[in-house]
Motif scaffolding. Structure first.
Motif, PDB file in Angstrom:
ATOM      1  N   UNK A  25       0.999  -1.249  -0.113  1.00  0.00           N
ATOM      2  CA  UNK A  25       0.024   0.065  -0.017  1.00  0.00           C
ATOM      3  C   UNK A  25       0.874   1.243  -0.022  1.00  0.00           C
ATOM      4  N   UNK A  26       0.521   2.349  -0.625  1.00  0.00           N
ATOM      5  CA  UNK A  26       1.122   3.461  -0.810  1.00  0.00           C
ATOM      6  C   UNK A  26       0.013   4.654  -0.576  1.00  0.00           C
ATOM      7  N   UNK A  27       0.405   5.800  -0.256  1.00  0.00           N
ATOM      8  CA  UNK A  27      -0.481   6.821  -0.121  1.00  0.00           C
ATOM      9  C   UNK A  27       0.118   8.031  -1.073  1.00  0.00           C
ATOM     10  N   UNK A  28      -1.098   8.642  -1.900  1.00  0.00           N
ATOM     11  CA  UNK A  28      -0.261   9.949  -2.765  1.00  0.00           C
ATOM     12  C   UNK A  28      -1.366  11.142  -2.232  1.00  0.00           C
ATOM     13  N   UNK A  29      -0.540  12.070  -2.127  1.00  0.00           N
ATOM     14  CA  UNK A  29      -1.243  13.317  -1.492  1.00  0.00           C
ATOM     15  C   UNK A  29      -0.567  14.572  -1.818  1.00  0.00           C
ATOM     16  N   UNK A  30      -1.168  15.526  -2.139  1.00  0.00           N
ATOM     17  CA  UNK A  30      -0.619  16.861  -2.819  1.00  0.00           C
ATOM     18  C   UNK A  30      -0.536  17.722  -1.271  1.00  0.00           C
ATOM     19  N   UNK A  31       0.482  18.598  -1.536  1.00  0.00           N
ATOM     20  CA  UNK A  31       1.004  19.315  -0.144  1.00  0.00           C
ATOM     21  C   UNK A  31       2.391  19.438  -0.008  1.00  0.00           C
ATOM     22  N   UNK A  32       2.652  20.055   1.155  1.00  0.00           N
ATOM     23  CA  UNK A  32       4.130  20.202   1.608  1.00  0.00           C
ATOM     24  C   UNK A  32       4.207  18.815   2.280  1.00  0.00           C
ATOM     25  N   UNK A  33       5.553  18.336   1.868  1.00  0.00           N
ATOM     26  CA  UNK A  33       5.839  16.979   2.541  1.00  0.00           C
ATOM     27  C   UNK A  33       6.089  16.948   3.998  1.00  0.00           C
ATOM     28  N   UNK A  34       6.454  17.979   4.923  1.00  0.00           N
ATOM     29  CA  UNK A  34       6.376  17.869   6.215  1.00  0.00           C
ATOM     30  C   UNK A  34       5.188  17.942   6.752  1.00  0.00           C
ATOM     31  N   UNK A  35       4.169  18.526   6.265  1.00  0.00           N
ATOM     32  CA  UNK A  35       2.805  18.743   6.958  1.00  0.00           C
ATOM     33  C   UNK A  35       1.941  17.365   6.446  1.00  0.00           C
ATOM     34  N   UNK A  36       2.154  16.826   5.345  1.00  0.00           N
ATOM     35  CA  UNK A  36       1.376  15.653   4.732  1.00  0.00           C
ATOM     36  C   UNK A  36       2.091  14.530   5.771  1.00  0.00           C
ATOM     37  N   UNK A  37       3.320  14.431   5.908  1.00  0.00           N
ATOM     38  CA  UNK A  37       3.739  13.286   6.591  1.00  0.00           C
ATOM     39  C   UNK A  37       3.250  13.299   8.061  1.00  0.00           C
ATOM     40  N   UNK A  38       3.202  14.557   8.621  1.00  0.00           N
ATOM     41  CA  UNK A  38       2.913  14.999   9.766  1.00  0.00           C
ATOM     42  C   UNK A  38       1.364  14.608  10.217  1.00  0.00           C
ATOM     43  N   UNK A  39       0.682  14.842   9.163  1.00  0.00           N
ATOM     44  CA  UNK A  39      -0.795  14.213   9.241  1.00  0.00           C
ATOM     45  C   UNK A  39      -0.864  12.672   9.319  1.00  0.00           C
ATOM     46  N   UNK A  40      -0.363  12.170   8.513  1.00  0.00           N
ATOM     47  CA  UNK A  40      -0.105  10.584   8.389  1.00  0.00           C
ATOM     48  C   UNK A  40       0.025  10.101   9.744  1.00  0.00           C
ATOM     49  N   UNK A  41       1.197  10.675  10.341  1.00  0.00           N
ATOM     50  CA  UNK A  41       1.700  10.056  11.472  1.00  0.00           C
ATOM     51  C   UNK A  41       0.725  10.310  12.547  1.00  0.00           C
ATOM     52  N   UNK A  42       0.260  11.682  12.580  1.00  0.00           N
ATOM     53  CA  UNK A  42      -0.719  12.017  13.859  1.00  0.00           C
ATOM     54  C   UNK A  42      -2.136  11.085  13.755  1.00  0.00           C
TER      55      UNK A  42
END
Length: 69
Positions: A25-42
């Motif tokens: 599985x992978x996730x594809x998302x638009x946005x800033x890397x640090x913010x998107x990765x923090x959202x996934x972690x949160x």
């Protein structure tokens, strides 16, 4: 914005079932890397994915075909 990231009930179970069935599985998302990765972690989703493609990190945004290639 990051602190409000969550996932709907049943999502983690569904992702577990897909992995159990042998899917990678992978996730594809638009946005800033640090913010998107923090959202996934949160949201507690990082362990369910083998990778993530974030538009800022690859230099192209969805829905452009290049993003998915």
């Amino acid at each position: 914005m990051v602190s409000t990231a969550s996932c709907l009930p049943g999502v983690k179970h569904g992702l577990c079932e897909l992995r159990r069935a042998g899917w990678r599985l992978g996730v594809a998302t638009n946005g800033a890397g640090d913010i998107q990765r923090a959202k996934l972690a949160n949201a507690g989703l990082v362990p369910y994915f083998d990778g993530a493609c974030v538009s800022e990190e690859v230099g192209v945004r969805k829905p452009a075909r290049r993003f998915f290639e």
